[in-house]
Scaffold this motif. Structure first.
Motif, short mmCIF file in Angstrom:
data_model
loop_
_atom_site.label_atom_id
_atom_site.label_comp_id
_atom_site.label_asym_id
_atom_site.label_seq_id
_atom_site.Cartn_x
_atom_site.Cartn_y
_atom_site.Cartn_z
N UNK A 185 0.81 -1.22 0.00
CA UNK A 185 0.00 0.00 0.00
C UNK A 185 0.84 1.27 0.00
N UNK A 186 2.11 1.14 0.37
CA UNK A 186 3.01 2.30 0.38
C UNK A 186 3.96 2.34 -0.81
N UNK A 187 3.77 1.44 -1.77
CA UNK A 187 4.67 1.36 -2.93
C UNK A 187 4.15 2.19 -4.09
N UNK A 188 5.07 2.87 -4.75
CA UNK A 188 4.74 3.63 -5.96
C UNK A 188 5.11 2.88 -7.23
N UNK A 189 5.90 1.84 -7.08
CA UNK A 189 6.32 1.03 -8.22
C UNK A 189 6.80 -0.31 -7.73
N UNK A 190 6.73 -1.32 -8.61
CA UNK A 190 7.08 -2.67 -8.19
C UNK A 190 7.42 -3.52 -9.41
N UNK A 191 8.41 -4.39 -9.26
CA UNK A 191 8.77 -5.34 -10.32
C UNK A 191 7.61 -6.29 -10.57
N UNK A 192 7.45 -6.71 -11.82
CA UNK A 192 6.26 -7.51 -12.14
C UNK A 192 6.25 -8.87 -11.46
N UNK A 193 7.43 -9.40 -11.11
CA UNK A 193 7.45 -10.67 -10.39
C UNK A 193 6.85 -10.52 -8.99
N UNK A 194 7.18 -9.41 -8.33
CA UNK A 194 6.62 -9.16 -7.00
C UNK A 194 5.12 -8.89 -7.11
N UNK A 195 4.70 -8.21 -8.16
CA UNK A 195 3.27 -8.01 -8.39
C UNK A 195 2.57 -9.35 -8.53
N UNK B 242 -3.55 -3.77 -9.11
CA UNK B 242 -3.89 -3.48 -10.50
C UNK B 242 -3.20 -2.20 -10.99
N UNK B 243 -3.15 -1.19 -10.12
CA UNK B 243 -2.51 0.06 -10.53
C UNK B 243 -1.01 -0.12 -10.75
N UNK B 244 -0.37 -0.95 -9.92
CA UNK B 244 1.06 -1.23 -10.10
C UNK B 244 1.29 -2.07 -11.35
N UNK B 245 0.37 -3.00 -11.61
CA UNK B 245 0.50 -3.84 -12.81
C UNK B 245 0.41 -2.99 -14.08
N UNK B 246 -0.49 -2.04 -14.10
CA UNK B 246 -0.64 -1.19 -15.28
C UNK B 246 0.64 -0.41 -15.60
N UNK B 247 1.41 -0.10 -14.57
CA UNK B 247 2.63 0.67 -14.78
C UNK B 247 3.73 -0.13 -15.47
N UNK B 248 3.67 -1.46 -15.36
CA UNK B 248 4.79 -2.26 -15.88
C UNK B 248 4.42 -3.12 -17.09
N UNK B 249 3.15 -3.21 -17.45
CA UNK B 249 2.78 -3.98 -18.64
C UNK B 249 3.40 -3.33 -19.87
N UNK B 250 4.11 -4.11 -20.67
CA UNK B 250 4.69 -3.61 -21.91
C UNK B 250 3.58 -3.54 -22.95
N UNK B 251 3.18 -2.32 -23.29
CA UNK B 251 2.06 -2.13 -24.22
C UNK B 251 2.53 -1.97 -25.67
#
Length: 302
Positions: free
Chosen positions: A173-183, A208-217
Motif C-alpha cells: 500500500x506504500x509502494x509507488x512502483x514494483x517489479x512484475x514478479x513481485x506483483x 492493478x494500478x502497479x500492474x498497469x505501470x509495468x505492462x509492456x504495451x
C-alpha cells in the motif's frame, strides 16, 4: 482464442516428452492429458531436502542444492496447481521449512542468500549486500499465503503467515512502483486468500494500478527484452484489467501463436551473460517449463 493447430500442439507434446525434465512431463500430463497429481508430486519430491525446503535446480536459473525460499516457492506453486492437500507429507515438510527459515529481523524469507554464489546461477540470483531491497516481498508475500492456505487456523504456521501478510500489505500500500514478479506474488496472495484479506478491495486496486505501470504495451518490443507482457499480469477473462486491455491480451495471444517455433517450443528471452556453458542446460529446461506454462496461460482464454 489460442489457435495453434493440432499438429503444432503434437510437436510441443513430443518435444516435452523427449527433452523436458520428468517434472514438466508430469505437469503436462496432469494439465492436458488427465494425468495424476501423484505423478507430479513424485517427481517434485526429488527436489526436496530433509529440512522440507527445495533446491537442486528446481528453479532452473538457480542450481543451489540446499534449500532456498525461491525454490520452495516454485515447488509450492506446483503443489497449488495440482491441489495438494495439507496432510500430504510434501506439504507438511514445506510448512516446517518455512517456520524454521523465517528471518525474524527482516520479517520475511530471504530471497537471495550467499550460498547462491557457490553454484551456477543467473545473474539476477547473485548475492551481494543489500540485495534484498531489490526483491522485498518476492516471494515472501506468496509464501505467507501458502502457510495460511495449508495450515490450520490459529496454528503456529498460520499465525506466522498472517504476520508476514500484514508486513507485505503495508509494503504494497506504500509502494509507488514494483517489479512484475513481485506483483505476481501479490496477485497470487489475493487469489489464494481472497475474502480473508482486509482491506481486500484496496489491495486489489493497488495491485492493478502497479500492474498497469509495468505492462509492456508495445508489441514491437515483445521478445526482445525481459519485460512484463500482458499475459504475465492478466491471467483470465475474470481479471479486472482484462476488459481494459482486452485488445492487447488478444495481441499477446497472437504473438505467442506466431513465436511458437517449428519444434513446438518457445525461445528464451534471457541468458546468463558470462556463463553460456551452464546456461545451455538451463535454457533447455526452461523451454519445457515455458511450454507448459504458456499453454496453461492460454487455456484460460479459450
Amino acid at each position: 482464442m489460442f489457435r495453434v493447430d493440432k499438429y503444432k500442439k503434437m510437436k510441443t507434446k513430443s518435444w516435452i516428452k523427449r527433452n523436458a525434465r520428468p517434472l514438466e512431463i508430469a505437469r503436462w500430463e496432469f494439465l492436458f492429458e488427465n494425468g495424476s497429481k501423484e505423478r507430479v508430486i513424485h517427481y517434485l519430491s526429488a527436489f526436496q531436502n530433509s529440512d522440507g525446503g527445495f533446491g537442486h535446480g528446481l528453479e532452473s536459473d538457480l542450481w543451489l542444492p540446499q534449500s532456498s525460499a525461491i525454490a520452495t516457492w516454485a515447488a509450492a506453486q506446483i503443489l497449488i496447481e495440482v491441489q495438494a492437500e495439507p496432510n500430504e507429507e510434501i506439504v507438511r515438510l514445506i510448512l516446517k521449512y518455512l517456520i524454521n527459515s523465517y528471518d525474524e529481523e527482516m520479517g520475511l524469507w530471504k530471497t537471495v542468500i550467499p550460498e547462491h554464489n557457490n553454484y551456477p546461477h543467473a545473474p539476477h540470483w547473485h548475492f551481494e549486500e543489500g540485495v534484498q531491497d531489490n526483491w522485498m516481498f518476492n516471494p515472501s508475500a506468496e509464501l505467507a499465503a501458502f502457510l495460511i492456505y495449508w495450515a490450520p487456523d490459529g496454528s503456529e504456521e498460520a499465525n506466522l503467515g498472517w504476520k508476514v501478510v500484514e508486513k507485505a500489505k503495508m509494503h504494497l500500500l506504500n509502494s509507488n512502483g514494483m517489479d512484475f514478479h513481485e506483483i505476481n506474488n501479490y496477485q497470487n496472495l489475493i487469489r489464494i486468500l481472497g475474502d480473508k484479506l482486509n482491506p481486500l478491495q484496496e489491495m486489489e486496486e493497488k495491485v492493478d494500478s502497479l500492474a498497469e505501470k509495468v505492462i509492456d504495451i508495445n508489441p514491437e518490443s515483445w521478445g526482445k527484452s525481459y519485460k512484463a507482457l500482458p499475459l504475465d499480469l492478466i491471467h483470465s477473462k475474470k481479471d479486472k484489467l482484462y476488459e481494459k486491455y482486452k485488445d492487447l491480451v488478444d495481441e499477446n495471444i497472437r504473438y505467442l501463436e506466431r513465436s511458437l517455433k517449428d519444434d513446438g517450443v518457445w525461445d528464451i528471452t534471457w541468458d546468463w551473460e558470462e556463463d553460456p556453458e551452464h546456461f545451455f542446460v538451463a535454457k533447455q529446461q526452461w523451454k519445457g517449463i515455458l511450454a507448459v506454462n504458456n499453454y496453461k496461460k492460454l487455456r484460460n482464454f479459450l
